[in-house]
Design a protein around this motif. Sequence first.
Motif, PDB file in Angstrom:
ATOM      1  N   PHE A  59      42.529  39.810  31.623  1.00  0.00           N
ATOM      2  CA  PHE A  59      43.265  39.960  30.369  1.00  0.00           C
ATOM      3  C   PHE A  59      43.754  41.380  30.191  1.00  0.00           C
ATOM      4  O   PHE A  59      43.210  42.297  30.804  1.00  0.00           O
ATOM      5  N   LEU A  61      46.790  38.615  29.108  1.00  0.00           N
ATOM      6  CA  LEU A  61      47.689  37.773  29.890  1.00  0.00           C
ATOM      7  C   LEU A  61      49.129  38.160  29.555  1.00  0.00           C
ATOM      8  O   LEU A  61      49.555  38.029  28.415  1.00  0.00           O
ATOM      9  N   GLN A 134      47.776  34.010  38.367  1.00  0.00           N
ATOM     10  CA  GLN A 134      48.517  34.648  37.274  1.00  0.00           C
ATOM     11  C   GLN A 134      49.854  35.180  37.775  1.00  0.00           C
ATOM     12  O   GLN A 134      50.874  35.051  37.102  1.00  0.00           O
ATOM     13  N   LEU A 138      52.662  33.282  36.019  1.00  0.00           N
ATOM     14  CA  LEU A 138      53.111  34.068  34.876  1.00  0.00           C
ATOM     15  C   LEU A 138      54.056  35.201  35.246  1.00  0.00           C
ATOM     16  O   LEU A 138      54.629  35.832  34.372  1.00  0.00           O
ATOM     17  N   ASN A 140      53.342  38.119  36.491  1.00  0.00           N
ATOM     18  CA  ASN A 140      52.869  39.475  36.200  1.00  0.00           C
ATOM     19  C   ASN A 140      52.672  40.265  37.491  1.00  0.00           C
ATOM     20  O   ASN A 140      52.900  39.767  38.577  1.00  0.00           O
TER      21      ASN A 140
END
Length: 186
Positions: A59, A61, A134, A138, A140
Amino acid sequence: MNFQTEIPTTAVLGPALAVFAVIAFVRRRGNVPGWRGGPLALRVLAAVYTAAVLSITVFPLWIYGGGYRNAAPWISQIQPIPLLMADVSMIPNVIMFVPLGFLLPLLSPGLTRGRTVALCALASLGIEITQLLQYIALGNGRSVDVNDLIANTLGGLIGCAALRVTRRATAARAVLDRLSATHGGA
């Protein structure tokens, strides 16, 4: 459409810790074995430690879309060669898993040193896989590094060794026994 948004750490871990607190309260009030005194304190410590590790490794996120999304292929985010890029940045990863190697045998006294270290390695692998997922889902900038896995596992081994050394002192052993899941109000 370009966008970036953040799911804050507290939005996920805060409610998770609150749920843990309710479960702990209910089990303590119900006199469930292992949820009073030292074992309860140890479980609370383990929950806070877990939240701290997740707040560092998973985290917040970040979700990216469109032009903000990282366009590099996911395979480029993996550093699979051990110790190729090893440096002092591995030290925090070692330190981060020392408490896990110390806590696991207290939470589950039947764990051998080998199983404790294996569980530390699996926890580290879980974090690295989560970071890769992730990146894929996402967009990232998290990367996956085998050196993190090595450093975290080494930290778990050091924590386990520290527990063994600590248990040699009679006074410390008495305190650890009160905290352990098989003693002190279990």
